[in-house]
Write an enzyme that holds these catalytic residues in place. Structure first.
Site, mmCIF file in Angstrom:
data_model
loop_
_atom_site.group_PDB
_atom_site.id
_atom_site.type_symbol
_atom_site.label_atom_id
_atom_site.label_comp_id
_atom_site.label_asym_id
_atom_site.label_seq_id
_atom_site.Cartn_x
_atom_site.Cartn_y
_atom_site.Cartn_z
ATOM 1 C CE LYS A 87 -2.161 0.538 3.668
ATOM 2 N NZ LYS A 87 -2.969 0.135 4.814
ATOM 3 C CB THR B 103 5.185 0.044 -2.361
ATOM 4 O OG1 THR B 103 5.924 -0.433 -1.238
ATOM 5 C CG2 THR B 103 6.036 -0.035 -3.593
ATOM 6 N NE ARG C 28 -0.189 4.905 9.898
ATOM 7 C CZ ARG C 28 -0.553 3.742 10.415
ATOM 8 N NH1 ARG C 28 -0.813 3.649 11.714
ATOM 9 N NH2 ARG C 28 -0.658 2.674 9.664
ATOM 10 C CE LYS D 247 12.847 -6.945 7.782
ATOM 11 N NZ LYS D 247 13.279 -6.311 6.550
ATOM 12 C CB ALA E 298 -4.315 1.346 12.036
ATOM 13 C CG PHE F 233 -5.013 -2.292 9.883
ATOM 14 C CD1 PHE F 233 -3.726 -2.820 9.947
ATOM 15 C CD2 PHE F 233 -5.616 -1.951 11.080
ATOM 16 C CE1 PHE F 233 -3.068 -3.007 11.157
ATOM 17 C CE2 PHE F 233 -4.972 -2.125 12.303
ATOM 18 C CZ PHE F 233 -3.694 -2.659 12.331
ATOM 19 C CG PHE G 281 4.495 -9.401 -6.443
ATOM 20 C CD1 PHE G 281 3.549 -8.444 -6.092
ATOM 21 C CD2 PHE G 281 5.469 -9.727 -5.510
ATOM 22 C CE1 PHE G 281 3.575 -7.839 -4.844
ATOM 23 C CE2 PHE G 281 5.499 -9.134 -4.261
ATOM 24 C CZ PHE G 281 4.550 -8.183 -3.925
ATOM 25 C CD1 TRP H 61 8.800 -2.931 -4.270
ATOM 26 C CD2 TRP H 61 9.690 -4.188 -5.891
ATOM 27 N NE1 TRP H 61 9.814 -3.672 -3.710
ATOM 28 C CE2 TRP H 61 10.380 -4.445 -4.674
ATOM 29 C CE3 TRP H 61 10.086 -4.863 -7.055
ATOM 30 C CZ2 TRP H 61 11.426 -5.366 -4.591
ATOM 31 C CZ3 TRP H 61 11.128 -5.764 -6.967
ATOM 32 C CH2 TRP H 61 11.791 -6.018 -5.749
#
Lengths: 555, 555
Positions: free
Chosen positions: A71, A73, A94, A105, A273, A301, A381, A409
């Site tokens: 999202k 991205t 955000r 991470k 969220a 979300f 993808f 991407w």
């Protein structure tokens, strides 16, 4: 393949003054934080007040799945694409929470060739906004216990203080604690605990306040607990709102950074969220709209939770009228919704894809209830097959939405130009007639039922008697006009995270309700919500270190 | 009369890049924080490593009294005076702690016409250094409890974890707490508590580290408690040092601001002056010395505590050789030491003044032990009479020190030019032969006795058996080479805060010892030390607010 951090480190960042110039901001309109981050001054924000506003595009997604949808991205890639096709554009997202980065991470804001930078700073202290929220929140907490210590004039019931403390660190040992031990000089002993800073109501307030005056008014309305005769006690009664505002005055100024392609990016505020609305600050979105023709933002979300809250809380409070919605889906995530195991998602499976599209279809239908036109972004993808994409596009066409393949991407803004043009077409058609889902003056139970039935497609909502009584008491106390904020699993429309696709015939049980009187909403909790994460057995912190000036292990 | 804040708000500040230019710093050597604050980059600090260093001037004072001595004011005024008489100069002082400002009130750095600005920022979040210390400290705390939770491979004794948590807020209720309640998922219950951030060993480490590598090594050496078989357990064993360093990497870069007269000022680090050494960072002092011909810095409390720690800890660690010391005294404070009540200090009283000079005389004598020449600064008040000043100057002359009247509070640098010339004379005479008070390899008890007897003039030192055993155990564990840091009342040379002047024949009782293995010293506590203040009945926070953009109530 380069990693996100490798790509981010190779970014050709422009000085932040040049990013500001793209928005017509002069150097004196910016407070620099280093050479690649700045805040837009309150003075400039005030200047902008009467400006016409650009077109607001919300990026949302299907229900989250383990393979991920991309999202953020897509949000970044779309903004870069709009810039490439000649639009003046900003992106609003955000801020990351520092604490959790030392547990699992940290992450990129976006990914691949569609990222916001500088990545390290954004995963560490950034411009100090989270620390300001922590300080303001804990000052109020100290003033509560100080009030109890010095005679308790307000007759606060120590057993009913709901205001906890916060810290931006994953620290399970602080979830439940007894404080005030050690004798008279240390005050009254009582049970309380710590949440993570992102869960603070102060964070939600920062994200919904329109300016410093509104910030102070909202902080003053925070209900910290109840008196012995069950009246709400506020931060204003404790005299805390002014000092909290002073601690937050810099934090309320939106942070300006940039995408890899030098598109201006506002990264500001980071509320949960679930128990909050999960969007960047209203101040940032509004400034971006006053400074740009197109503003791309996102909500937390899936669309059932994030978009609903964005529309019913943020747009209601901020009087925003979104021009279009981008609903992000991936072939992989839809196959997962159609029952394919994570390990098999790279194998073509058109029937599973079509089955999983039920999830997408319901989100399209839901979004239409808000009167905003929808385009589906198929975040591409490499394993996606032509047949799968064709099937997905056909499904969307049957449901009245265009679906565009987007390769941001891999290719950055260039890969999202078709998506950009589709968004511009929707905006220029001018069909948006935004409306919130429920009227402000409906009873609180009715608002919760409306969201549960119209958006989640629940058959029924269960309110325990205590919850009904609590909601009635709040309406009595003047909080009935608040929108509602449902905290539910993000993985399903239902309360069962395993019920994928588009489940029907379920009940939504309201376990507990919480009042965020300063933020201005009532939270209805459907399940257990973790407000203070713990560290894993081997936290990322064990691997994070500086290597010749570079941060390693954080990503 | 204008207040300090009124004067500060009228300051004609130069852009911070112009202040940097006075030190030969280019815009790219600075990380701006707004337009009036910046950090000097690590890259530039590394560049400076081989530069010759300027003259280091320490400003210290007689034993603190209620009327105050004006040590920071003199530090700032002297720097401005040196600038006026043609020297290239910087000033180095500590940062203010945010939390206490919401209790009593924030303060100027300096006062009157001798201040460092911007005052509001310096009393609020400034450049976020304190928040970075808080984050790093609490990450380590979370990793300790996480280690206990996940099986406790290091066999840490939960009863002997001495590492507490910190928060930059006055919050007495957090002094003693039980955490880890609520069942298995929240870890092990144990008793602990919170200190204020300035009391964190991480703060002391930040202030003594020479660079990022040294910072990481020191953080790794922090002893967080003991294992079941009483071995020290370190932050390095928990794998925390790298991540803590990452959190502190920006904070280690010195903050550059300016005086009212646009003299460069480094304001960096803020450790306690009792359980730590109470000076600004070594990194800042060293950078200032590499960038300026004269550097004026100060140490906490009176010369018995502050100057002793500056010499025996900071100069020892940093291999600094101060060129001169300015000992600040006021006629009023000396009369107070001579037995005059606070309300009568404006009445001329030469005999009381001369009696009180015993305090001054002992500080002069003590400072000479370190081989650094001393000039006395008489910080001028309007009620001071000519006879009093003459008596004070005669006293100093008899004790071999020049005493110069300085009017920087009223007149800024112009009022301190005579003091400036006296300092330059001392420096140019080149008589300084700095030496520390005790050798590094002396036993810990001997070091404590040396400070108590040679500096405080104690007749004896009392070590309880447990303290002797603890010190012996630390010597056994390899900490015997550490300097000592005595935490004693600042109001007297003795342990009795009411024993003014130059008391004799007293005992110094060592109540407790604490190991700061990362900072690299052993703390010996003579009395109770408060490491987490509380708020007063009516905290300043109740009055602090924004008024048309200005912060009111903070000062």
């Amino acid at each position: 393949m380069k990693t996100d951090i490798e790509i981010a480190r190779e970014a050709k960042m422009l000085p932040i003054t040049e990013i500001g110039a793209k928005l017509g901001l002069l150097p004196e309109d910016l407070l620099p934080y280093g050479h690649d981050k700045a805040k837009v001054t309150h003075a400039k924000l005030a200047d902008l007040a009467d400006r016409p506003t650009g077109n607001l595009i919300l990026v949302t997604a299907i229900s989250p799945t383990p393979p991920g949808e991309g999202k953020t991205t897509t949000t970044v890639g779309l903004a870069d694409a709009l810039s490439r096709i000649g639009k003046q554009v900003s992106v609003c997202i955000r801020e990351a929470s520092l604490g959790p980065n030392f547990g699992m991470k940290g992450g990129a804001a976006g990914g691949g060739m569609a990222q916001i930078v500088p990545m390290e700073d954004m995963n560490l202290h950034f411009t100090g906004d989270f620390h300001a929220v922590t300080s303001a929140h804990n000052l109020l907490a100290a003033m509560i216990d100080n009030h109890l210590h010095w005679g308790n004039v307000l007759r606060i019931d120590p057993r009913r203080v709901s205001w906890r403390r916060v810290m931006d660190v994953n620290d399970r040992a602080l979830r439940d604690a007894i404080i005030g031990l050690g004798g008279t000089k240390n005050g009254h002993s009582r049970e309380t605990g710590f949440d993570i800073t992102a869960a603070s109501e102060v964070m939600a307030i920062l994200c919904l306040a329109s300016d410093l005056d509104d910030l102070e008014a909202r902080l003053g309305r925070i209900v910290i607990g109840e008196s012995f005769n069950r009246d709400p006690v506020t931060a204003a009664q404790l005299g805390a709102a002014g000092a909290m505002t002073v601690l937050l005055k810099d934090a309320l100024q939106p942070n300006l950074v940039q995408t890899l392609e030098n598109t201006p990016a506002f990264v500001h505020g980071g509320p949960f969220a679930n128990i909050a609305h999960g969007c960047n600050t209203l101040v940032a979105t509004r400034a971006a709209m006053q400074l740009s023709d197109y503003v791309v933002t996102e909500a937390g979300f899936g669309a059932d939770l994030g978009a609903e809250k964005f529309f019913d809380i943020v747009c209601r409070v901020g009087e925003l009228e979104p021009a279009a919605v981008v609903l992000v889906a991936t072939v992989r995530a839809l196959k997962y919704n159609g029952g394919v195991a994570v390990d098999d998602l790279s194998v073509e499976n058109v029937p599973a894809l079509v089955a999983g599209c039920a999830n997408l279809g319901r989100h399209i239908e839901n979004l239409r209830r808000f009167g905003v036109p929808v385009v589906v972004a198929i975040n591409h993808f490499t394993a996606d097959t032509e047949d799968e994409i064709h099937a997905l596009q056909s499904y969307c066409a049957r449901h009245g939405a265009k679906a565009v393949v987007s390769k941001h991407w891999a290719e950055g803004g260039a890969g999202a130009e078709e998506l950009g043009r589709a968004v511009v077409d929707l905006v220029e058609a001018g069909d948006a007639e935004f409306e919130v889902l429920y009227p402000t003056d409906a009873p609180l139970t009715e608002k919760i039922e409306t969201v549960a039935k119209k958006i989640y497609h629940a058959e029924s909502v269960y309110f325990p008697t205590a919850v009904r009584n609590q909601l009635a008491a709040w309406e009595e106390s003047g909080f009935g006009h608040f929108p509602v904020c449902l905290a539910k699993t993000q993985y399903s429309f239902s309360a069962d995270p395993k019920a994928l696709g588009a489940p029907e015939g379920f009940e939504i049980p309201i376990r507990e309700v919480r009042l965020s009187a300063g933020a201005g909403f009532v939270v209805a909790l459907v399940g257990e919500i973790m407000t203070m994460p713990g560290l894993p057995r081997h936290p990322a912190a064990e691997r994070i270190r500086l290597d010749d000036g570079d941060v390693v292990g954080l990503f």
